[in-house]
Motif scaffolding. Structure first.
Motif, short mmCIF file in Angstrom:
data_model
loop_
_atom_site.label_atom_id
_atom_site.label_comp_id
_atom_site.label_asym_id
_atom_site.label_seq_id
_atom_site.Cartn_x
_atom_site.Cartn_y
_atom_site.Cartn_z
N LEU A 21 0.82 -1.21 0.00
CA LEU A 21 0.00 0.00 0.00
C LEU A 21 0.85 1.26 0.00
N SER A 22 2.17 1.09 -0.01
CA SER A 22 3.05 2.26 0.09
C SER A 22 2.96 3.17 -1.13
N GLY A 23 2.50 2.63 -2.25
CA GLY A 23 2.39 3.45 -3.47
C GLY A 23 0.99 3.95 -3.72
N LEU A 24 0.20 4.04 -2.67
CA LEU A 24 -1.20 4.45 -2.81
C LEU A 24 -1.33 5.78 -3.54
N GLY A 25 -2.16 5.81 -4.56
CA GLY A 25 -2.38 7.02 -5.34
C GLY A 25 -1.56 7.07 -6.61
N ARG A 26 -0.34 6.54 -6.57
CA ARG A 26 0.51 6.56 -7.76
C ARG A 26 0.75 5.16 -8.33
N SER A 27 0.50 4.14 -7.54
CA SER A 27 0.69 2.77 -8.00
C SER A 27 -0.66 2.10 -8.24
N PRO A 28 -0.94 1.66 -9.47
CA PRO A 28 -2.21 0.97 -9.75
C PRO A 28 -2.42 -0.25 -8.86
N ILE B 27 -5.36 -2.95 -4.41
CA ILE B 27 -5.40 -3.63 -3.11
C ILE B 27 -6.30 -2.89 -2.13
N LEU B 28 -6.15 -1.57 -2.08
CA LEU B 28 -6.98 -0.78 -1.17
C LEU B 28 -8.46 -0.88 -1.54
#
Length: 258
Positions: free
Chosen positions: A69-76, A81-82
């Motif tokens: 979840l560390s790339g939330l917003g920039r990682s598809p 996952i979220l």
């Protein structure tokens, strides 16, 4: 096949979204004689729960799963996952208010929010696989296939819970579109990766057969009002199996462009 858990996660998740959406449409349009939210939410809960459970097998180190979840917003992938977790959490609330502590008002509210988040989840799946480094996936057919599973898998499940007309219509539409698009898709991937593509012929044959069956089941669901229950059940299950077969072929086409 290392990606097999993702096959179940994506197909079952997309089918659950389609099921809830079609059940809502069927109910609002008065296409069913009895409320189907309870049955639909329970089946969607089962599908998504199984999909998430199997999907965790793809995580190499489950204890570090939160790092994804560390790339939330920039990682598809982080977004997927979220949204999958949010969809399942809201779905649990819908099941609770339809089956445990019955409250029609709250059940309808949570169901509506669940569907909206579910559609966002279905969209996020398409974004994960739009990769420029994978030629077989970097095509409009990737998103088309993913959304068609929402229609086809959701339509099959809708028929199972009793939303026969809404499910039948979507099975017809989704099945026909998928069959029409299939030759162009197969021609494209055979041109890009002929060796990889030829190895998927069995899976595609199963999917094409099941898509043809989807069109037939859709027609039966629309024409026959009460009979053919066992035929519809077996056909709907076969349709979902066909989507699983097609998704296996999709993941088997993974190859990084050089």
């Amino acid at each position: 096949m290392h990606e097999l858990p993702l096959v179940f996660f994506t197909v079952f998740g997309q089918s659950a979204v389609g099921l809830l959406l079609l059940t809502l449409i069927s109910d609002r349009c008065g296409l069913t004689e009895q409320p189907l939210l309870k049955r639909a939410s329970l089946l969607a809960f089962g599908l998504m729960g199984i999909g998430l459970l199997i999907g965790t097998l793809h995580v190499g180190q489950p204890l570090r799963a939160m790092n994804m979840l560390s790339g939330l917003g920039r990682s598809p992938m982080s977004n997927e996952i979220l949204l999958s977790g949010a969809f399942f959490g809201l779905l649990c609330c819908t099941v609770f208010f339809t089956s445990v502590k019955k409250n029609t008002g709250l059940a309808n509210i949570f169901n509506g929010v669940t569907i909206l988040v579910g559609l966002a989840f279905a969209w996020s799946i398409t974004q994960v696989y739009q990769l420029e480094t994978v030629d077989n996936w970097n095509t409009v057919h990737t998103s088309l296939q993913m959304w068609l599973t929402v229609l086809i898998g959701g339509g099959a499940c809708a028929v199972l819970v009793g939303a026969r007309r809404a499910g039948g219509v979507l099975l017809l539409i989704g099945g026909i579109i998928s069959l029409i698009a299939k030759p162009d898709y197969l021609g494209l991937v055979n041109q890009i990766s002929p060796q990889l593509a030829s190895a998927q012929n069995l899976f595609w044959s199963v999917q094409i057969f099941c898509l043809s069956l989807a069109v037939l089941i859709g027609a039966i669901a629309l024409i026959k009002k009460q009979s053919c229950g066992s035929i519809l059940f077996c056909g709907a299950v076969a349709v979902v199996i066909g989507e699983l077969a097609g998704r296996i072929a999709f993941y088997n086409l993974w190859a990084v462009a050089m």
